[in-house]
Design a protein around this motif. Structure first.
Motif, mmCIF file in Angstrom:
data_model
loop_
_atom_site.group_PDB
_atom_site.id
_atom_site.type_symbol
_atom_site.label_atom_id
_atom_site.label_comp_id
_atom_site.label_asym_id
_atom_site.label_seq_id
_atom_site.Cartn_x
_atom_site.Cartn_y
_atom_site.Cartn_z
ATOM 1 N N LEU A 8 -3.950 -4.269 -2.291
ATOM 2 C CA LEU A 8 -4.171 -2.888 -2.715
ATOM 3 C C LEU A 8 -5.654 -2.536 -2.778
ATOM 4 N N THR A 54 -7.840 2.124 3.157
ATOM 5 C CA THR A 54 -7.169 2.636 4.355
ATOM 6 C C THR A 54 -8.075 3.644 5.039
ATOM 7 N N GLN A 77 0.825 -1.210 0.000
ATOM 8 C CA GLN A 77 0.000 0.000 0.000
ATOM 9 C C GLN A 77 0.861 1.262 0.000
#
Length: 678
Positions: free
Chosen positions: A615, A619, A476
Motif C-alpha cells: 500500500l 500509483t 491497492q
C-alpha cells in the motif's frame, strides 16, 4: 389465458426474486407474447411457514413417530410457543410489522432450540446492531429451528434456498432422480403442486417454461413437470436456465423427455420465442433446443435468426410477482451474506458475458461467459428508472460476471447527471483501473459494495489462473474502495491444482493482513471445483490432475478428479473458514496461524508487513489531454475582496465549500488580478 407461464421452482432466495423470468417476461413484452410469471419457491415458503400448516406438520410428525432427536423433541414440546408468533414473525420479516422487533428482542419471547446455541456470541458477532437487524437475526434462527424440525421429521431434502440439491449435484445419470420421482410426492411436493394447480387453472398456458438456475431447483422442476404431463398433457413444457446451460449440454437419456418437451441452452429469448410460435413440435425452427424425435434425443439449432442484442431485450418486468411478500433474513455474521439475503433488490446486468474471459477455472467456453456485450449506460439508467417506477425499489444488484470499470464509470456519471438517488452493488475484478478517483465517483452515484475474486492470494497461482492481477494490486484496489466507504467482499479459493500446503498457508497469511490493515471487510472460502467446460476441465493434464471419467447421460459439469500432488485439501476447510469468520470481526488477527488448525502446518513465508508495503507503492497514472474533470462537490460561496494600495487595486476571492458534514474556506484564493483604476 396467457401464452406462457414462466416458473422459478423451489427454492432460491427468500428476499428477492431470481431475475431470469423477469428478464424473459420483459423480452416477451417486446414481441407481444403474453406471459405470466411466478416464483413458486416463495409461495411455497409462505404457505409452509404459516401457523395453519405447521399445526398440521406437528400433528403429522407425532402420528408417524418421527420425533426422535432431543432437538426435535424440544421443538415439539414447545410447539404452542412456536405456533403462536409464527404468522407475526413472517409479517415482520416481510417488513409489514416493524414494531414487532421489540417483541422479538425481548427476553424469552421466541422459543429456542439448537440454532440458538451460539446466541451468547451475538454481541461479538454483530456488535451494537440496531434492533431491527437483531430481531431479523433472532427471527431467522427461530425459522431455522422449524426448518430443522421439517428436515428431521417431515422431509430430509428441505432447505430454505434449495430443495433435494443432492439429487442435482454431479448427477451424471438420471437414475436416482428418476427413482425419487417415481415415489409418492413428499409433504412439500403436496404444497408445491397445490399452488401450481391453482395457477394452471387461472393462467391456462399453452407453454410452461421452468427456469432452473441451480441443482437445488432441479427436483421440483421435474416434479412439477410430471404433474403437468399427467393432468394437462396438452400443455408443452420447456426447461432452461443456469443448470441446463452448464449441466445438460450432452443429455441423452430419453426418460428426461417424458417430463419436458424441450430443453433450451444459453440465452433463452430467441429459443423461447420460437417455441411460443404455433405448433413448435411439428417441424419448424429451433434455437439451441433438445427434444425427442423417434425415441432419440436430438439437438436442433436450425434457425438462421441471430440472437438478440442486449439493447433489444427490453426492460426486465417484475409484474405478477409477490414483491411485498418476500422475507429478509440475517442468518450469519457475514456482511456480504447479509447484503445478499436482507432486503429486496432489482436485478440488472451491465454487460452480457465477461470482458476478461480468461480465468482457467471458469466456464469461459460457454456463451454466458465468452460472448461479451456491454449495454449503453443511458439505456441502463433508463431501465433503472422504469424498474423504480414499477417496483418502488431503488436498490439494484448488477449480476454481472465482472462489471467493466469503464461501464461502471459511465453508469455512475449518468446516475449523477439525472440526479437519481439509488443504491447499487456488483461483482468486479480487482484490477488497476479502479483508481481512488473512480471509486469516489462510484460511491457518489450510490455504489455501496463490491465483491470480487481474489481466489488464491499467491502470485504464482494467480498467474496460473490467468487472473490478470497480483496480490499487491488487489491490496491497492481494495484500499481504494474501502477509503471511499464501500464494503469489499473477496471470494477465496483453496485446493487449486498444484497448490502446495505452503501456498495455502501463505494465502491465509495474505488474507489475515488484508483484514488486519482494514482494506477487506468480508470474505468466503470455496474449495476448488473442477467443471467440464473450463480450460482445466478441457485440458486437465496441463494442470496435473486426472479426471474420474464415467459414462454421462444426464448432467455433466462438476467433475471428480485426483490431484497428482496427493495433498488432502479438505483438511484445511474448517481452519480456513473459522479463521476468516474471526478475522471479519477483528478477532484473532494477532494469533499464529497454527492456532486455527488441529494438525501441523508450516509457518508462513510471507513477511508480516507485506500488505502494508504494497500500500506504500505510489500509483502513477497519466491524464490524457482530452480528459474532463468531474467536480462532485457543490458550488462554492464566493466573496470578492478589493484592496487599494498606492493607486493600485488588488483583487482576491474567498471561497467557502460545503459538503454534507464539513466546510472548507479558502481565503485569498490564488487567482489574483492586478489592475489600474481608470
Amino acid at each position: 389465458m396467457k401464452d406462457l407461464l414462466l416458473i422459478t421452482p423451489p427454492f432460491t432466495q427468500l428476499n428477492t426474486p431470481y431475475p431470469a423470468t423477469c428478464y424473459l417476461k420483459g423480452f416477451l413484452n417486446t414481441k407481444n407474447i403474453s406471459s405470466f410469471q411466478m416464483d413458486l419457491g416463495i409461495e411455497v415458503i409462505l404457505e409452509l411457514f404459516s401457523k395453519k400448516t405447521f399445526q398440521d406438520i406437528f400433528k403429522n410428525a407425532f402420528n408417524n413417530n418421527r420425533i426422535v432427536s432431543e432437538n426435535s423433541q424440544r421443538i415439539y414440546t414447545l410447539k404452542n410457543a412456536y405456533l403462536q408468533p409464527l404468522d407475526d414473525v413472517m409479517a415482520f420479516l416481510q417488513g409489514k410489522k416493524p414494531t414487532f422487533a421489540r417483541h422479538i428482542c425481548s427476553d424469552n419471547f421466541l422459543p429456542q432450540a439448537s440454532r440458538f446455541n451460539q446466541l451468547d456470541n451475538l454481541v461479538w458477532a454483530f456488535g451494537s446492531m440496531g434492533m431491527q437487524d437483531k430481531a431479523k437475526h433472532l427471527a431467522t434462527l427461530y425459522l431455522e429451528d422449524l426448518s430443522d424440525f421439517i428436515v428431521e421429521c417431515i422431509d430430509a431434502n428441505f432447505g430454505f434456498s434449495r430443495y433435494a440439491e443432492r439429487l442435482g449435484q454431479s448427477a451424471n445419470a438420471f437414475d436416482e432422480l428418476y427413482e425419487q420421482l417415481e415415489s409418492e410426492p413428499t409433504y412439500i411436493d403436496g404444497i408445491t403442486l397445490k399452488i401450481l394447480e391453482e395457477k394452471l387453472q387461472t393462467v391456462q398456458p399453452k407453454l410452461v417454461c421452468f427456469s432452473v438456475p441451480f441443482p437445488g431447483n432441479l427436483y421440483s422442476a421435474f416434479r412439477c413437470a410430471q404433474y403437468i404431463k399427467t393432468n394437462y398433457p396438452e400443455i408443452k413444457i420447456a426447461m432452461g436456465g443456469g443448470f441446463p446451460n452448464t449441466e445438460l449440454r450432452s443429455v441423452t437419456d430419453i426418460r428426461v423427455f417424458g417430463f419436458f418437451d424441450f430443453i433450451t441452452l444459453d440465452d433463452g429469448e430467441l429459443p423461447i420465442e420460437l417455441l411460443a410460435s404455433p405448433n413448435p413440435s411439428k417441424g419448424g425452427e429451433y434455437k439451441r433446443t433438445f427434444l425427442l424425435e423417434n425415441d432419440t434425443v436430438v439437438y436442433k439449432n436450425n434457425s438462421s435468426k441471430p440472437d438478440y442484442k442486449q439493447s433489444e431485450l427490453g426492460t426486465p418486468d417484475y409484474s405478477d410477482l409477490l414483491l411485498t411478500d418476500y422475507i429478509s433474513v440475517i442468518e450469519i455474521a457475514n456482511p456480504m451474506h447479509s447484503l445478499w439475503s436482507d432486503g429486496r433488490w432489482n436485478k440488472l446486468t451491465m454487460a452480457h458475458g465477461c470482458y476478461w474471459g480468461k480465468c482457467t477455472f471458469c466456464d469461459i467456453s460457454l456463451d454466458y461467459i465468452k460472448i461479451y456485450e456491454p449495454i449503453a449506460a443511458k439505456l441502463l439508467v433508463d431501465r433503472m428508472e422504469q424498474l423504480i417506477e414499477q417496483t418502488g425499489e431503488t436498490g439494484f444488484h448488477f449480476v454481472d460476471e465482472a462489471a467493466p470499470p469503464a461501464l461502471m464509470k459511465a453508469l455512475a456519471l449518468e446516475i449523477l447527471k439525472r440526479q437519481l438517488t439509488v443504491t447499487w452493488w456488483t461483482n468486479i475484478r480487482f484490477e488497476k483501473n479502479f483508481t481512488k478517483d473512480l471509486c469516489q465517483l462510484l460511491k457518489a452515484s450510490g455504489c455501496m459494495a463490491v465483491s470480487g475474486g481474489l481466489e488464491v492470494a499467491s502470485d504464482r497461482l494467480l498467474a496460473l489462473i490467468d487472473k490478470g492481477v497480483t496480490v499487491a494490486q488487489v491490496a491497492q484496489v481494495t484500499r481504494n474502495f474501502t477509503e471511499s466507504n464501500m464494503m469489499v467482499h473477496a471470494y477465496l479459493m483453496y485446493g487449486y491444482p498444484t497448490q502446495t500446503v505452503q501456498e495455502t498457508v501463505d494465502s491465509l497469511e495474505m488474507v489475515r493482513q488484508l483484514f488486519e490493515i482494514g482494506v477487506l471487510q468480508s470474505g468466503f472460502w470455496h474449495q476448488f471445483a473442477l467443471t467440464a467446460h473450463s480450460p482445466i476441465g478441457l485440458n486437465p493434464s496441463d494442470y496435473h490432475i486426472i479426471p474420474n471419467t464415467k459414462p454421462i447421460t444426464f448432467a455433466n459439469n462438476d467433475v471428480e478428479f485426483t490431484d497428482t500432488t496427493g495433498i488432502d485439501h479438505n483438511q484445511f476447510s474448517l481452519g480456513l473458514k473459522k479463521s476468516l469468520f474471526n478475522f471479519m470481526h477483528g478477532i484473532g488477527l494477532e494469533l499464529p496461524l497454527q492456532d486455527w488448525f488441529d494438525f501441523k502446518i508450516p509457518k508462513p513465508t510471507i513477511q508480516p508487513d507485506f500488505i502494508y508495503h504494497c500500500l506504500e507503492i505510489e500509483t502513477n497514472f497519466s491524464i490524457k489531454p482530452t480528459a474532463k474533470i468531474m467536480w462532485l462537490g457543490t458550488k462554492p460561496l464566493v466573496t470578492e475582496h478589493f484592496k487599494t494600495k498606492r493607486g493600485n487595486t488588488f483583487y482576491s476571492l474567498k471561497l467557502t465549500f460545503h459538503n454534507t458534514t464539513s466546510v472548507w474556506v479558502y481565503d485569498k484564493f490564488p487567482i489574483m488580478q492586478h489592475f489600474d483604476i481608470i
